[in-house]
Each structure stands twice: as C-alpha cells, then as structure tokens.
Design a protein around this motif. Structure first.
Motif, PDB file in Angstrom:
ATOM      1  N   ILE A 197      31.226 -41.240  20.482  1.00 14.92           N
ATOM      2  CA  ILE A 197      31.836 -42.362  21.236  1.00 14.92           C
ATOM      3  C   ILE A 197      31.279 -43.689  20.748  1.00 14.92           C
ATOM      4  O   ILE A 197      32.022 -44.655  20.542  1.00 14.92           O
ATOM      5  N   MET A 198      29.960 -43.757  20.525  1.00 14.48           N
ATOM      6  CA  MET A 198      29.345 -45.000  20.051  1.00 14.48           C
ATOM      7  C   MET A 198      29.855 -45.375  18.659  1.00 14.48           C
ATOM      8  O   MET A 198      30.147 -46.547  18.381  1.00 14.48           O
ATOM      9  N   LEU A 199      29.984 -44.351  17.793  1.00 10.86           N
ATOM     10  CA  LEU A 199      30.511 -44.635  16.465  1.00 10.86           C
ATOM     11  C   LEU A 199      31.945 -45.138  16.538  1.00 10.86           C
ATOM     12  O   LEU A 199      32.370 -46.029  15.783  1.00 10.86           O
ATOM     13  N   GLY A 200      32.722 -44.566  17.465  1.00  7.37           N
ATOM     14  CA  GLY A 200      34.099 -45.024  17.620  1.00  7.37           C
ATOM     15  C   GLY A 200      34.171 -46.467  18.089  1.00  7.37           C
ATOM     16  O   GLY A 200      35.000 -47.251  17.631  1.00  7.37           O
ATOM     17  N   VAL A 201      33.271 -46.792  19.035  1.00  2.28           N
ATOM     18  CA  VAL A 201      33.265 -48.178  19.538  1.00  2.28           C
ATOM     19  C   VAL A 201      32.874 -49.144  18.420  1.00  2.28           C
ATOM     20  O   VAL A 201      33.484 -50.220  18.246  1.00  2.28           O
ATOM     21  N   VAL A 202      31.819 -48.774  17.659  1.00  3.46           N
ATOM     22  CA  VAL A 202      31.388 -49.635  16.567  1.00  3.46           C
ATOM     23  C   VAL A 202      32.503 -49.805  15.547  1.00  3.46           C
ATOM     24  O   VAL A 202      32.772 -50.908  15.036  1.00  3.46           O
ATOM     25  N   LEU A 203      33.195 -48.718  15.208  1.00  3.03           N
ATOM     26  CA  LEU A 203      34.283 -48.782  14.239  1.00  3.03           C
ATOM     27  C   LEU A 203      35.405 -49.681  14.744  1.00  3.03           C
ATOM     28  O   LEU A 203      35.994 -50.469  13.987  1.00  3.03           O
ATOM     29  N   LEU A 204      35.694 -49.556  16.048  1.00  4.99           N
ATOM     30  CA  LEU A 204      36.745 -50.409  16.630  1.00  4.99           C
ATOM     31  C   LEU A 204      36.381 -51.884  16.553  1.00  4.99           C
ATOM     32  O   LEU A 204      37.224 -52.742  16.218  1.00  4.99           O
ATOM     33  N   VAL A 205      35.113 -52.196  16.838  1.00  6.50           N
ATOM     34  CA  VAL A 205      34.671 -53.600  16.761  1.00  6.50           C
ATOM     35  C   VAL A 205      34.764 -54.118  15.326  1.00  6.50           C
ATOM     36  O   VAL A 205      35.222 -55.238  15.069  1.00  6.50           O
TER      37      VAL A 205
END
Length: 383
Positions: free
Chosen positions: A8-16
């Motif tokens: 989930i954290m990697l997804g959020v970082v990728l989205l940002v």
C-alpha cells in the motif's frame, strides 16, 4: 499483513510520483505552447526620411560694434566755457562740441602775433641793409632766426588754442554728456561717447576647423535679444589672419547695415553663417536617431520575408513589417530635425518612437508619429 502494508505504501508513493511527473509535464507543455505562439507586433511610430531644402549654416555668437566709435576726451585741462551739443543729438563732422576757457591763450597769441609783425619788419629792413652792406651777414641771420621763432610761437599758441575745443571727428550720434558748463576738467576726462550707427560690425569667433568654409562676402543671419523675431543680414568683411593661441579660434568680422539705428554697439548677437554646398539634404526627426558610444543609428522599417524570400502577409493579406538597425552619419541639427549624410536614403521609413523595445528583426506594427505632425503644423518651416 506487513507485506500488505508495504504494498500500500509503495502504491501511494508511486501515485504521488506519477502525479508530480504529470504536473511537471503539463507545465512544460504550457511553456512550449507559450513560446510557440507568435509574439504580437510592437507598436512603433514611423516617419519617412525626406529630402528637403537645407541651407548649411555655421552657428556662432558675437558682439556688435560701431563702424566708428570714440569716447571724446580732453588733451589738456581747463574750465568748460560752452557746450554746443545735447545728449543723444546727431552731429556732423567738424561740428564744435565743447569750448574751454581760452582767454589766456588768446592774449598770448596776440602778443606772439605782434612780435611776429615786428620780426617781419626787421627782417625786411635787414634784407635791404645787408644788400648795401650796412649790416653784417651775421646780424641778418639773427633777424631771420627771430622771424622763424616768431612764426613758431604763433603756430604753437594756435595749436594750444585748438586743443581748448573739441570738434566732432565724424558724423554720428553723441551719447549722454558727462560734464556741465563751469566744470574744471583734468586732461583725459571723458566728455561723451560718439557713435556712427549707420552701419555696425559684428565680431565673432569660429573654430579653426571652420576656416576653409569661410570667405569674404558670405552672408550671416544675425538675431539679437532685443528683436528676437527679426533677422538681420550681415556680410563677412574680414577674417583675421591669425588663430588665437589660447582658444584655437579665429576672429571674423561682418558688416551689418543699420539704417534705422535700432541696433546698438555692445549688443549680444547670435549668428548663422550661410555656407555653400548642396541645397537639399536627407532629413529625419532627432527622435529617430539613437545616440550611443559606438555611433549613431536608426531603425529602418522593412518588409518581413518568409524563408523563401517572399514578403510575408498575415491572415488578412496585410504585409508584415520588421526593423533592421542601421548606423548612420549625422550632420547639422536644427528645429528638431537632423541631417543624415550617410547610411539612409530618401523615402525609407524609420522608427521615431519606441526604439527602446526594438532589436534587429523585431516584428512591428506601424503608426504615424502624430506628435511630430502636430509640431510641424504648428511651427513655421525655417531652412
């Protein structure tokens, strides 16, 4: 569970990261669009360089001087017995102006004339006696010497008597008198000034570089502060044969007719010597010239061309204009105009306002210089 949180954290970082990258890409795209959009033309005022009548002139400043002018003064001392003039009066050459008391000189002159008469008689008698050898040759020589001495005494007293009066040396206008009847005057005392105002001299200096342009007989237009709207014409009558060592200027004299007597000696004069040369010049407003340390230049308006060399037109079919900077040589400045002696031809259009926004190749929109037109309509044309 831990693995799920990391995903989930990697997804959020990728989205940002993707969001920031998209925003940056959009900003770059907008900047590209801004630079790709053609710039609107720069509005400038334009005038046409015209070939106009132009009399070359050499400006100078000078001083008016009387053609003949003296300060009347006494050679010997004495008491004023009579004044034969009024202040501001016009007098003629030889007119008696002032008479000093001369009673003593007249009495001495009478004595000398009596002695001269006696000397003549004795000399005549002696010439007869020496012929008959009644007197010696030496006695006759003494009689001849006494006769010459008597003549000299009379001449001396006549000269002294003449100095007791002042006669006008030339015709002119006499100034305000400085003495009155009964005054005792020492030698050298000024009585009044006498000026011949029928013509005046205008003395002025020009730089030594201007000497080849000057010649006797050239016309000089003269103006004075007392009559600012009137132009007087003088003619160069003499050029000094020596250059001033201190200023490197040369003295020039012009003769100015003054039949009305309105001009007076001592007035400050502004001159323009009319020089020979071509009578027409290419002229532009002074506002069209850009002055720099590297030289004077103008912005010339020329048609904007495509890559193929054809005149470029807008969507409405109107021709497009651009400017090119051109260095020029300028000459005389007069009444807001300047002569362009080299670098510009008659008929070419130049920018007269708005040069600070320009550079070579700038796209411009042309408008007439209304300020210049208004000035030309309100001011008389002087060449």
């Amino acid at each position: 569970m831990l693995r799920r949180r990391m995903l989930i954290m990697l997804g959020v970082v990728l989205l940002v990261v993707l969001s920031l990258g998209g925003y940056k890409a959009f900003s770059v795209y907008r900047q590209i669009q801004v630079f790709a959009t053609p710039k609107p033309p720069i509005n400038v005022a334009v005038v046409t360089a015209n070939e106009q009548p132009w009399q070359s002139q050499l400006p100078a400043i000078g001083t008016l001087k009387a053609l003949q002018g003296v300060d009347l003064s006494l050679e010997i001392a004495g008491t004023v017995k009579a004044l034969q003039f009024e202040s501001g009066q016009k007098v003629t050459a030889g007119q008696l102006l002032l008479q000093l008391d001369s009673d003593v000189e007249k009495a001495l002159l009478g004595t000398a004339e009596a002695e001269l008469g006696l000397a003549k008689i004795e000399h005549g008698r002696g010439s007869q006696l020496v012929g008959s050898q009644a007197i010696s040759k030496g006695d006759f020589d003494r009689l001849a010497a006494q006769l010459k001495k008597a003549y000299a005494s009379v001449a001396q007293l006549n000269a002294a008597l003449a100095k007791k009066s002042i006669l006008a040396p030339f015709s002119g206008t006499i100034g305000i008198r400085q003495v009155d009847v009964g005054d005792y005057l020492a030698s050298g005392t000024m009585i009044a000034t006498l000026q011949n105002l029928s013509s005046l001299y205008v003395d002025f200096y020009v730089p030594e570089q201007a000497v080849p342009k000057l010649a006797v007989g050239q016309i000089a237009q003269v103006t004075v502060a007392a009559y600012p709207a009137q132009i007087f014409e003088a003619k160069i009558s003499a050029i000094n044969p020596k250059v001033d060592d201190a200023t490197r200027n040369i003295l020039v004299r012009a003769t100015l007719p003054n039949p009305g007597g309105e001009l007076l000696p001592g007035m400050f004069a502004s001159l323009h010597v009319l020089l020979p040369g071509a009578n027409t010049r290419v002229v532009v407003p002074e506002s069209a010239i850009s002055y720099t340390l590297y030289g004077n230049s103008v912005y010339v308006v020329v048609p904007k061309k495509t890559a193929g060399g054809e005149p470029e037109k807008d969507a409405k079919g109107e021709p497009q204009w651009t400017v090119e900077r051109r260095f020029v040589e300028t000459g005389e400045h007069r009444n807001g105009r300047v002569v362009v002696s080299k670098g510009l031809s008659a008929g070419e259009r130049v920018v007269s306002a708005g040069q600070l926004k320009l550079d070579t190749g700038a796209h411009v929109a042309i408008s007439a210089d209304k300020t210049l037109q208004a000035e030309q309509n309100s001011q008389p044309r002087v060449d």
